[in-house]
Design a protein around this motif. Structure first.
Motif, PDB file in Angstrom:
ATOM      1  N   HIS A 109      42.297  52.018  30.019  1.00 50.91           N
ATOM      2  CA  HIS A 109      41.135  53.336  29.188  1.00 50.91           C
ATOM      3  C   HIS A 109      40.241  52.452  29.035  1.00 50.91           C
ATOM      4  O   HIS A 109      39.930  51.372  28.715  1.00 50.91           O
ATOM      5  CB  HIS A 109      42.396  53.862  29.102  1.00 50.91           C
ATOM      6  N   ASP A 128      45.524  48.768  24.831  1.00 47.17           N
ATOM      7  CA  ASP A 128      45.692  48.394  23.632  1.00 47.17           C
ATOM      8  C   ASP A 128      46.717  47.335  23.046  1.00 47.17           C
ATOM      9  O   ASP A 128      46.448  46.839  22.524  1.00 47.17           O
ATOM     10  CB  ASP A 128      45.831  49.845  23.015  1.00 47.17           C
ATOM     11  N   HIS A 185      40.778  49.065  29.411  1.00 49.31           N
ATOM     12  CA  HIS A 185      41.210  47.773  28.846  1.00 49.31           C
ATOM     13  C   HIS A 185      42.452  48.170  28.437  1.00 49.31           C
ATOM     14  O   HIS A 185      42.739  50.100  28.811  1.00 49.31           O
ATOM     15  CB  HIS A 185      40.794  47.042  27.584  1.00 49.31           C
ATOM     16  N   TYR A 221      32.597  50.385  26.472  1.00 54.68           N
ATOM     17  CA  TYR A 221      33.981  49.933  25.961  1.00 54.68           C
ATOM     18  C   TYR A 221      35.020  49.591  27.123  1.00 54.68           C
ATOM     19  O   TYR A 221      35.101  50.419  27.581  1.00 54.68           O
ATOM     20  CB  TYR A 221      34.781  50.090  25.006  1.00 54.68           C
TER      21      TYR A 221
HETATM   22 FE   LIG Z   1      41.638  50.961  23.510  1.00 54.79          FE
END
Ligand SMILES: [Fe+2]
Ligand SMILES: O=C(O)CCC(=O)C(=O)O
Length: 274
Positions: A208, A129, A127, A124
């Motif tokens: 993160h 949240d 980004h 991932y």
């Molecule tokens: Fe996240």
């Protein structure tokens, strides 16, 4: 919660869930605010969440706006009304990290639990949240102890004026060397972090990523997003630039305090939070 809010960097306290299950909370970062909740879930609870996600069905995870943000990653959403454990975790986290009242405000509350399964090689990308929703707090539950989460800007002394700029800056950073890289020590560990700073602005340092999964086993992690209305999520780049330099000054002060605190290690077992 005052006990956690005032916990110095690397300080730890013992916590107790309503069911009597004990865990240890420690602070890993001050900007962003990141806490490790060691053994927050029992082994049974971790397996229950994996089983429920399988039963519920997993589908390729797509991130709005950036279809390549998550790779080799499937998602299952578990609702508190259908899975009592999800409802219980929601209550426990709210009690520990927020106030019960905050979640009850109109527009506040907790999202369905996002259970993610990354295949080896899955990841991932960096980004935030909280883009347009007031996801004040994120809690990640590591369900099988596999994988790592990286906060590339934790402790970074840089200035940037837009989120795009900070994301670009992070391309040159290395999880082995920069920021905070968290690896669970076992299944059942959790990580809690705040996406907004005091004053209600998004924290640029809360960027993160879920690091690429190494080895042969999939990574199972569940993300719990807690919304508290009233924080400011939309802002112009110029206001962000101005605030970033303010934050850096604050952070420099915070570091000085943290160093002072580190000379005097604090460990305050408190028993249960009732
Ligand atoms: Fe996240
Ligand atoms: O997989 C990870 O370690 C991070 C997951 C995450 O950032 C998210 O679900 O928003």
């Amino acid at each position: 919660r005052p006990e956690l809010a005032h916990l110095p960097l690397h300080g730890e306290i013992e916590g107790c869930r309503s069911c009597g299950h004990r865990f240890v909370a420690s602070r890993l970062s001050s900007r962003p605010h990141v806490f490790h909740l060691r053994q927050f879930l029992s082994p049974d609870e971790s397996s229950t969440l994996i089983r429920s996600a399988r039963e519920n069905g997993l589908h390729p995870a797509v991130t709005s706006g950036n279809t390549r943000a998550r790779r080799a990653c499937d998602l299952s959403l578990l609702s508190p009304s259908r899975q009592p454990l999800v409802a219980e975790l929601q209550r426990e986290v709210a009690r520990l990290m927020l106030s019960d009242e905050a979640l009850q405000l109109p527009g506040g509350g907790c999202e369905d639990l996002h259970v993610l399964r990354y295949q080896p090689g899955g990841e991932y990308l960096p980004h935030y949240d909280a883009a347009s929703v007031p996801r004040v707090l994120t809690v990640l539950y590591y369900l099988n102890g596999v994988g790592a989460t990286w906060f590339p800007l934790s402790g970074a002394n840089i200035s940037f004026s837009t989120r795009e700029e900070s994301v670009a800056y992070v391309q040159g950073l290395n999880p082995q060397r920069d920021g905070l890289c968290f690896e669970p020590s076992a299944a059942g560990d959790a990580l809690a972090f705040f996406n907004f700073v005091e004053g209600g602005y998004p924290d640029p340092w809360a960027l993160h990523s879920g690091l690429e999964v190494e080895g042969t086993e999939p990574k199972w992690v569940a993300s719990h997003f807690f919304r508290v209305p009233g924080v400011c999520s939309a802002e112009t780049s110029s206001s962000m630039a101005a605030r970033t330099s303010q934050l850096q000054q604050l952070r420099a002060q915070g570091d000085a305090e943290a160093m002072a605190e580190e000379q005097e290690p604090v460990s305050t077992p408190t028993g249960s939070h009732t």
